[in-house]
Design a protein around this motif. Structure first.
Motif, short mmCIF file in Angstrom:
data_model
loop_
_atom_site.label_atom_id
_atom_site.label_comp_id
_atom_site.label_asym_id
_atom_site.label_seq_id
_atom_site.Cartn_x
_atom_site.Cartn_y
_atom_site.Cartn_z
N LEU A 192 1.71 2.85 -3.47
CA LEU A 192 0.68 3.38 -4.37
C LEU A 192 0.97 4.84 -4.71
N LYS B 263 -6.32 3.11 0.68
CA LYS B 263 -4.89 3.23 0.94
C LYS B 263 -4.53 3.70 2.35
N MET C 60 0.81 -1.22 0.00
CA MET C 60 0.00 0.00 0.00
C MET C 60 0.85 1.28 0.00
N MET D 288 -7.32 -0.90 -3.92
CA MET D 288 -6.22 -0.54 -3.03
C MET D 288 -6.15 0.98 -2.86
N PHE D 289 -6.30 1.71 -3.96
CA PHE D 289 -6.23 3.17 -3.92
C PHE D 289 -7.34 3.75 -3.05
N THR E 58 -1.20 -2.78 4.46
CA THR E 58 -1.24 -3.84 3.45
C THR E 58 -1.86 -5.11 4.01
#
Length: 94
Positions: free
Chosen positions: A21, A73, A18, A69-70, A77
């Motif tokens: 990103l 964020k 993470m 994930m974005f 993780t």
């Protein structure tokens, strides 16, 4: 020397952390494409044996995962992936 520096596979896997990103959605558009392609190539035989369609991974599954994930964020993780693998709705969508 650190394995993360010398192993192309371990280096490519950092795309799933993470903290790596990008900050903007514009940068997210192409984020990780090369790394995911490298991982698919490295694990190609095993992935295909398990029925994975590598083109689908790179064209559909990776963009969906990185968008998820974005949006999440702020999570770590391990928390994000634990939820990803245990939430039935996410398992179906992604």
């Amino acid at each position: 020397m650190n394995d993360l520096d010398t192993s192309p596979v371990l280096k490519a896997m950092q795309v799933f952390f993470m903290v790596n990103l990008p900050d903007t959605e514009v940068d997210l558009a192409t984020y990780g494409e090369d790394q995911v392609k490298a991982l698919c190539e490295h694990f190609k035989v095993d992935l295909e044996r398990m029925g994975c369609q590598l083109e689908h991974v790179t064209s559909t599954e990776w963009p969906a995962l990185k968008a998820h994930m974005f949006r999440n964020k702020t999570r770590s993780t391990d928390v994000m992936f634990k939820k990803l693998f245990t939430d039935q709705n996410l398992k179906i969508r992604l």
